[in-house]
Design a protein around this motif. Structure first.
Motif: not given
Length: 226
Positions: A157, A161, A165, A191-192, A194-195, A198-199
């Protein structure tokens, strides 16, 4: 002539990675533009002296330089040409292209024919454009080194990501756990993180491990202190 701008520290900016030389001829006058990357005003002044010695027999060595991401040291000179016909048009090209930490000297060998005010402005502007075209211009971005520690179930994951990006992977260490170092543009760090959190369902440990400017040159990531 001095230009001052009220800008915050830039998160990205264009600059010269490798200088070049461009030349044009207008009504028998030769205009030779030499472009050089500079980090300090002392660098710029040393470059000017170097060009004056190299082209000692020229009629004019007009120049412009802009140093600092707030353009703290920005100067230009007509070097004997009619006021406003050389230095300022050269500066306008640098500002128009939005290039930082650069110095340009345009050397003129007079060809015996007067160009007039408009002709000089066009010639000096065009010469700078040719010099920039012969140089390597890069975009430097401010990045944060994000160290990620995860188990093997989360690595896919995280790689997805990073690929999505276009985040450069600076280093990786595969033992009983995986440690990756990503280079993340400073404006994307929130945001990275966070991603990734969450991922991986919160299993990845994230640590910001310094910052630097970087650029991708010929497919390779180059890092810089500033």
């Amino acid at each position: 002539m001095t230009v001052e701008t009220q800008k915050n520290k830039l998160t990205e900016y264009k600059t010269i990675y490798e200088g070049g030389i461009g030349e044009i001829t207008e009504k028998k006058s030769r205009f030779i533009a030499t472009v050089r990357p500079v980090e300090t005003e002392e660098d710029a002044l040393a470059f000017l002296e170097e060009m004056k010695k190299k082209y000692w027999d020229a009629r004019h060595n007009c120049y412009v330089y802009s140093v600092g991401t707030n353009r703290e040291f920005t100067r230009c000179s007509d070097d004997g040409e009619p006021s406003g016909t050389a230095g300022r048009p050269m500066l306008d090209v640098i500002l128009g292209e939005d290039i930082y930490n650069v110095a340009v000297v345009v050397t003129r060998y007079f060809g015996g024919v007067l160009l007039g005010t408009g002709g000089l402005v066009r010639a000096y502007s065009k010469a700078v454009q040719e010099g920039l075209a012969a140089s390597t211009v890069i975009l430097k971005q401010k990045g944060i080194v994000l160290q990620i520690t995860t188990d093997y179930t989360g690595i896919g994951k995280i790689q997805y990501i990073a690929g999505e990006r276009s985040l450069p992977i600076l280093d990786s260490d595969y033992t009983d756990r995986v440690v990756l170092k990503l280079l993340v543009p400073v404006q994307e760090i929130g945001c990275v993180e966070k991603a990734i959190t969450e991922g991986t369902n919160g299993r990845a440990q994230l640590e910001q491990d310094g910052e630097c400017y970087y650029s991708v040159i010929d497919g390779e990531v180059q890092t810089f202190d500033h």
